[in-house]
Design an enzyme around this catalytic site. Structure first.
Site, short mmCIF file in Angstrom:
data_model
loop_
_atom_site.label_atom_id
_atom_site.label_comp_id
_atom_site.label_asym_id
_atom_site.label_seq_id
_atom_site.Cartn_x
_atom_site.Cartn_y
_atom_site.Cartn_z
N CYS A 219 0.71 -1.16 -0.03
CA CYS A 219 -0.15 -0.21 -0.11
C CYS A 219 1.34 1.07 0.15
CB CYS A 219 -0.88 -0.07 1.29
SG CYS A 219 -1.82 1.86 1.66
N CYS B 76 0.30 3.36 3.41
CA CYS B 76 0.67 2.50 4.83
C CYS B 76 1.68 1.38 4.77
CB CYS B 76 -0.83 2.57 5.54
SG CYS B 76 -1.17 0.44 5.46
N CYS C 172 -7.61 -1.40 1.33
CA CYS C 172 -6.30 -1.64 2.10
C CYS C 172 -7.05 -1.99 3.29
CB CYS C 172 -5.06 -0.22 2.57
SG CYS C 172 -3.71 -0.26 3.11
N CYS D 278 -5.29 1.36 6.41
CA CYS D 278 -5.50 2.81 6.37
C CYS D 278 -6.95 2.78 5.29
CB CYS D 278 -3.95 2.98 6.10
SG CYS D 278 -4.11 2.94 4.34
N CYS E 230 -7.90 -4.75 -9.67
CA CYS E 230 -7.61 -3.83 -11.24
C CYS E 230 -6.95 -2.77 -10.19
CB CYS E 230 -9.14 -3.56 -11.81
SG CYS E 230 -8.47 -2.90 -13.31
FE FE Z 1 -2.57 1.25 3.77
#
Ligand code: FE
Length: 132
Positions: free
Chosen positions: A48, A51, A97, A100, A120
């Site tokens: 991510c 984060c 995610c 976060c 995607c």
């Molecule tokens: Fe994240």
């Protein structure tokens, strides 16, 4: 899990680029075939960009032809959360995610075996950590 990192927009703006903020925090979409990872074939892990949580492995990445990085599953269970998304007159499933809450992309049911799923994902939402 989801929401364990909570920041205000102002705090996110301190750590994200403008493009990252628009996609990750305002659910934007990068133009297809423009991102840095859609054609990336190197071995490694995708994190991510907001984060740092591990999200996808290169082992599950494939060329969907869509112009966005595409994976047939997350790196392990619980790394992403799914949300119903009815924006833009479409019925889609948003992928965020789990740590976060940042927007990553969407998941569709036209992916390859073994899952049949196509995650995607915007390149802008990812950082790539190359395998040593
Ligand atoms: Fe994240």
């Amino acid at each position: 899990m989801e929401g364990s990192i909570k920041k205000t927009d102002e705090q996110w703006k301190d750590t994200l680029t403008k493009d990252q903020f628009i996609v990750l925090r305002q659910k934007g979409t990068e133009a297809p075939f423009t991102g840095k990872y859609y054609a990336n074939k190197e071995k490694g892990t995708y994190l991510c960009a907001a984060c740092g949580q591990k999200l996808f492995s290169s082992d599950t990445k494939y060329d969907s032809g869509s112009g966005w990085p595409s994976f047939f599953k997350p790196v392990s269970e619980g790394k992403v959360a799914l949300k119903e998304d009815n924006s833009n007159f479409m019925k889609r499933t948003e992928v965020v995610c789990s740590r976060c809450g940042s927007h990553l992309g969407h998941v569709f049911d036209d992916g390859p075996a073994p899952t049949g799923e196509r995650f995607c994902i915007n390149s802008v939402s990812l950082d790539f950590k190359k395998e040593d």
